[in-house]
Design a protein around this motif. Structure first.
Motif, PDB file in Angstrom:
ATOM      1  N   TRP A  83      16.920   2.801  10.897  1.00  0.00           N
ATOM      2  CA  TRP A  83      15.990   2.632  11.603  1.00  0.00           C
ATOM      3  C   TRP A  83      14.670   1.344  11.180  1.00  0.00           C
ATOM      4  O   TRP A  83      15.393   0.276  10.399  1.00  0.00           O
ATOM      5  CB  TRP A  83      15.543   3.342  10.540  1.00  0.00           C
ATOM      6  N   SER A  84      13.579   1.488  10.849  1.00  0.00           N
ATOM      7  CA  SER A  84      12.731   0.342  10.950  1.00  0.00           C
ATOM      8  C   SER A  84      11.742   0.708  10.745  1.00  0.00           C
ATOM      9  O   SER A  84      10.877   2.032  10.881  1.00  0.00           O
ATOM     10  CB  SER A  84      13.086  -0.534  12.245  1.00  0.00           C
ATOM     11  N   PRO A  85      11.126   0.063   9.176  1.00  0.00           N
ATOM     12  CA  PRO A  85       9.638   0.563   8.887  1.00  0.00           C
ATOM     13  C   PRO A  85       8.754   0.618   9.781  1.00  0.00           C
ATOM     14  O   PRO A  85       7.133   0.900   9.235  1.00  0.00           O
ATOM     15  CB  PRO A  85       9.497   0.144   7.790  1.00  0.00           C
ATOM     16  N   THR A  86       8.389  -0.864  10.485  1.00  0.00           N
ATOM     17  CA  THR A  86       7.536  -0.755  11.092  1.00  0.00           C
ATOM     18  C   THR A  86       7.707  -1.130  12.682  1.00  0.00           C
ATOM     19  O   THR A  86       6.473  -0.958  13.342  1.00  0.00           O
ATOM     20  CB  THR A  86       7.342  -2.647  11.368  1.00  0.00           C
ATOM     21  N   ASN A  87       8.279  -0.548  12.868  1.00  0.00           N
ATOM     22  CA  ASN A  87       8.483   0.219  14.350  1.00  0.00           C
ATOM     23  C   ASN A  87       9.748   1.401  14.455  1.00  0.00           C
ATOM     24  O   ASN A  87      10.488   1.595  15.082  1.00  0.00           O
ATOM     25  CB  ASN A  87       9.711  -1.142  15.358  1.00  0.00           C
ATOM     26  N   PRO A  88       8.997   2.343  13.530  1.00  0.00           N
ATOM     27  CA  PRO A  88       9.631   3.360  13.172  1.00  0.00           C
ATOM     28  C   PRO A  88       9.750   4.125  14.715  1.00  0.00           C
ATOM     29  O   PRO A  88       9.125   4.315  16.147  1.00  0.00           O
ATOM     30  CB  PRO A  88       9.031   4.541  12.814  1.00  0.00           C
ATOM     31  N   SER A  89      11.441   5.167  15.335  1.00  0.00           N
ATOM     32  CA  SER A  89      11.299   6.053  15.589  1.00  0.00           C
ATOM     33  C   SER A  89      10.615   7.713  15.402  1.00  0.00           C
ATOM     34  O   SER A  89       9.757   7.536  13.746  1.00  0.00           O
ATOM     35  CB  SER A  89      12.127   6.411  15.863  1.00  0.00           C
ATOM     36  N   ASP A  90      10.317   8.471  15.985  1.00  0.00           N
ATOM     37  CA  ASP A  90       9.316   9.531  15.623  1.00  0.00           C
ATOM     38  C   ASP A  90       9.782  10.536  14.308  1.00  0.00           C
ATOM     39  O   ASP A  90       9.369  10.776  13.602  1.00  0.00           O
ATOM     40  CB  ASP A  90       9.490  10.613  16.690  1.00  0.00           C
ATOM     41  N   TYR A  91      10.725  10.494  14.846  1.00  0.00           N
ATOM     42  CA  TYR A  91      11.586  10.222  13.207  1.00  0.00           C
ATOM     43  C   TYR A  91      11.892  10.357  11.870  1.00  0.00           C
ATOM     44  O   TYR A  91      11.206  10.611  10.996  1.00  0.00           O
ATOM     45  CB  TYR A  91      13.583  11.131  13.295  1.00  0.00           C
ATOM     46  N   VAL A  92      11.525   8.497  11.954  1.00  0.00           N
ATOM     47  CA  VAL A  92      11.360   8.265  11.115  1.00  0.00           C
ATOM     48  C   VAL A  92       9.957   8.088  10.472  1.00  0.00           C
ATOM     49  O   VAL A  92       9.615   8.114   9.284  1.00  0.00           O
ATOM     50  CB  VAL A  92      11.691   6.833  11.218  1.00  0.00           C
ATOM     51  N   HIS A  93       8.911   8.191  11.532  1.00  0.00           N
ATOM     52  CA  HIS A  93       7.209   8.620  11.517  1.00  0.00           C
ATOM     53  C   HIS A  93       6.852   9.958  10.609  1.00  0.00           C
ATOM     54  O   HIS A  93       6.700  10.058   9.481  1.00  0.00           O
ATOM     55  CB  HIS A  93       7.142   8.335  12.320  1.00  0.00           C
ATOM     56  N   HIS A  94       7.956  10.629  10.952  1.00  0.00           N
ATOM     57  CA  HIS A  94       7.992  12.138  10.155  1.00  0.00           C
ATOM     58  C   HIS A  94       8.551  12.334   8.722  1.00  0.00           C
ATOM     59  O   HIS A  94       8.126  12.468   7.948  1.00  0.00           O
ATOM     60  CB  HIS A  94       9.183  13.378  10.957  1.00  0.00           C
ATOM     61  N   ARG A  95       9.067  10.934   8.942  1.00  0.00           N
ATOM     62  CA  ARG A  95       9.841  11.558   7.129  1.00  0.00           C
ATOM     63  C   ARG A  95       8.847  10.040   6.642  1.00  0.00           C
ATOM     64  O   ARG A  95       8.479  10.877   5.444  1.00  0.00           O
ATOM     65  CB  ARG A  95      10.946  10.510   6.898  1.00  0.00           C
ATOM     66  N   THR A 129       0.948  -1.288   0.020  1.00  0.00           N
ATOM     67  CA  THR A 129      -0.093  -0.108  -0.013  1.00  0.00           C
ATOM     68  C   THR A 129       0.823   1.591  -0.285  1.00  0.00           C
ATOM     69  O   THR A 129       1.873   1.320   0.445  1.00  0.00           O
ATOM     70  CB  THR A 129      -1.042  -0.379   1.451  1.00  0.00           C
ATOM     71  N   LYS A 130      -0.013   2.330  -0.057  1.00  0.00           N
ATOM     72  CA  LYS A 130       1.075   3.907  -0.202  1.00  0.00           C
ATOM     73  C   LYS A 130       1.539   3.871   0.747  1.00  0.00           C
ATOM     74  O   LYS A 130       3.150   4.608   1.079  1.00  0.00           O
ATOM     75  CB  LYS A 130       0.406   5.014  -0.638  1.00  0.00           C
ATOM     76  N   HIS A 131       1.069   3.868   2.124  1.00  0.00           N
ATOM     77  CA  HIS A 131       1.469   4.021   3.399  1.00  0.00           C
ATOM     78  C   HIS A 131       2.643   2.777   4.122  1.00  0.00           C
ATOM     79  O   HIS A 131       3.580   3.298   4.220  1.00  0.00           O
ATOM     80  CB  HIS A 131       0.211   3.636   4.426  1.00  0.00           C
ATOM     81  N   GLU A 132       2.711   1.658   3.276  1.00  0.00           N
ATOM     82  CA  GLU A 132       3.606  -0.038   3.709  1.00  0.00           C
ATOM     83  C   GLU A 132       4.693   1.201   2.561  1.00  0.00           C
ATOM     84  O   GLU A 132       5.457   0.987   3.327  1.00  0.00           O
ATOM     85  CB  GLU A 132       3.269  -1.044   3.354  1.00  0.00           C
ATOM     86  N   ALA A 133       4.767   1.121   1.801  1.00  0.00           N
ATOM     87  CA  ALA A 133       5.972   1.439   0.602  1.00  0.00           C
ATOM     88  C   ALA A 133       6.805   3.462   1.348  1.00  0.00           C
ATOM     89  O   ALA A 133       7.592   2.949   0.676  1.00  0.00           O
ATOM     90  CB  ALA A 133       4.868   2.299  -0.775  1.00  0.00           C
ATOM     91  N   ALA A 134       5.671   4.192   1.837  1.00  0.00           N
ATOM     92  CA  ALA A 134       5.895   5.103   2.153  1.00  0.00           C
ATOM     93  C   ALA A 134       6.921   5.240   3.833  1.00  0.00           C
ATOM     94  O   ALA A 134       8.049   5.536   3.412  1.00  0.00           O
ATOM     95  CB  ALA A 134       4.955   6.706   3.102  1.00  0.00           C
ATOM     96  N   ALA A 135       6.650   3.614   4.647  1.00  0.00           N
ATOM     97  CA  ALA A 135       7.323   3.462   5.738  1.00  0.00           C
ATOM     98  C   ALA A 135       8.398   3.622   5.169  1.00  0.00           C
ATOM     99  O   ALA A 135       9.716   2.935   5.583  1.00  0.00           O
ATOM    100  CB  ALA A 135       6.772   2.437   6.348  1.00  0.00           C
ATOM    101  N   ILE A 136       9.147   1.802   4.315  1.00  0.00           N
ATOM    102  CA  ILE A 136      10.011   1.571   3.458  1.00  0.00           C
ATOM    103  C   ILE A 136      10.976   2.573   3.134  1.00  0.00           C
ATOM    104  O   ILE A 136      12.073   2.422   2.850  1.00  0.00           O
ATOM    105  CB  ILE A 136       9.745  -0.143   2.823  1.00  0.00           C
ATOM    106  N   ALA A 137      10.205   3.311   2.031  1.00  0.00           N
ATOM    107  CA  ALA A 137      11.534   4.796   1.298  1.00  0.00           C
ATOM    108  C   ALA A 137      11.530   5.218   2.340  1.00  0.00           C
ATOM    109  O   ALA A 137      12.929   5.495   2.477  1.00  0.00           O
ATOM    110  CB  ALA A 137      10.860   5.186   0.521  1.00  0.00           C
ATOM    111  N   SER A 138      11.415   5.273   3.748  1.00  0.00           N
ATOM    112  CA  SER A 138      11.652   6.341   5.075  1.00  0.00           C
ATOM    113  C   SER A 138      12.606   5.504   5.674  1.00  0.00           C
ATOM    114  O   SER A 138      13.793   6.799   5.992  1.00  0.00           O
ATOM    115  CB  SER A 138      10.319   6.655   5.863  1.00  0.00           C
ATOM    116  N   ILE A 139      13.194   4.622   5.785  1.00  0.00           N
ATOM    117  CA  ILE A 139      14.346   4.222   6.066  1.00  0.00           C
ATOM    118  C   ILE A 139      15.818   4.245   4.847  1.00  0.00           C
ATOM    119  O   ILE A 139      16.896   3.495   5.536  1.00  0.00           O
ATOM    120  CB  ILE A 139      14.565   2.708   6.833  1.00  0.00           C
TER     121      ILE A 139
END
Length: 265
Positions: free
Chosen positions: A237-249, A220-230
């Motif tokens: 970093w982890s897409p499934t257990n993100p820090s605040d910074y990664v979540h903001h990314r 999905t777009k949210h999963e893809a964005a989470a992977i791209a954020s790391i």
């Protein structure tokens, strides 16, 4: 008798002169024979010419070959494997190739939104992004990169890990070759299949299976964005257990994904 003595003296004088000439001639250094040999500079120039002909020939053939052949492994994967072994872990290179059409469109958009929003418009280099990165790095302790997806692909596929001006030069060279001989579609396909996405995890298919237990085709777009954020630091970093910074990314990537126009590969 006088004539005889004179004759003997004359002969003796001539013999002494001949002997002295022979001795002097034998003791004089002999001149080296003139043999035509190329100078050392000429040999060096010939060697350099041959080296560059072979280098350009091999590297161009290599890039053209990878237009049709999928890269099996990279130097980064090998180095990371040895790093895991030195840390007492098992050797791990989790990598599953997936064709471009079998990667979810949100993942392609997320990669462009996160790493290189002018990817389809430039010829391998985004000079505006480089200028911004240089300006930000002058006022920040944390270095910010300005590399495009094409440059990152060149770095991941053809070069060794590390940072140096020499490596940057090779990176620029292979980036130009990629843009000349590959399509943007092929660059994106190789990029998403070779990039490091976790500890021993390489490529979007392996990442999708590891983090979301499904094929990259169904991200999905949210999963893809989470992977791209790391992408900048996948070992930390982890897409499934993100820090605040990664979540903001992830939030910023989703925002940029909406702003992007159609991606015409």
């Amino acid at each position: 008798m006088i004539c005889r003595a004179f004759l003997l003296n004359s002969i003796s004088f001539k013999l002494n002169a001949i002997c002295n000439f022979a001795i002097r001639n034998s003791m004089a250094p002999k001149k080296a024979k003139s043999i035509h040999r190329p100078g050392i500079l000429k040999l060096i120039l010939r060697f350099l010419k041959l080296f560059f002909i072979l280098y350009f020939g091999i590297t161009i053939f290599w890039v053209i070959a990878l237009r049709f052949i999928n890269p099996p492994i990279t130097l980064l994967m090998i180095e990371r494997g040895f790093e895991r072994k030195s840390d007492g872990k098992d050797w791990k290179i989790d990598k599953q190739w997936v064709d471009f059409d079998d990667i979810a469109d949100p993942m392609k958009r997320a990669a462009v939104a996160a790493e290189d929003q002018r990817f389809l418009d430039h010829f391998g280099f985004d000079f505006k992004a480089m200028e911004k990165a240089i300006d930000k790095n002058q006022h920040s302790h944390k270095l910010i990169g300005g590399s495009t997806i094409s440059q990152q692909t060149a770095k991941n596929v053809f070069l060794w890990p590390g940072r140096s001006y020499i490596r940057k030069g090779f990176e620029a060279y292979f980036t130009v070759l990629e843009e000349l001989f590959w399509s943007k579609k092929r660059i994106m396909e190789i990029y998403l299949n070779e990039i490091e996405m976790g500890d021993g995890i390489y490529g979007v298919e392996a990442a999708s299976q590891a983090y979301y237990h499904k094929s990259a085709k169904y991200l999905t777009k949210h999963e893809a964005a989470a992977i791209a954020s790391i992408f900048p630091d996948p070992l930390k970093w982890s897409p499934t257990n993100p820090s605040d910074y990664v979540h903001h990314r992830q939030y910023l990537i989703l925002k940029n994904m909406r702003r992007l126009g159609p991606l015409d590969f």
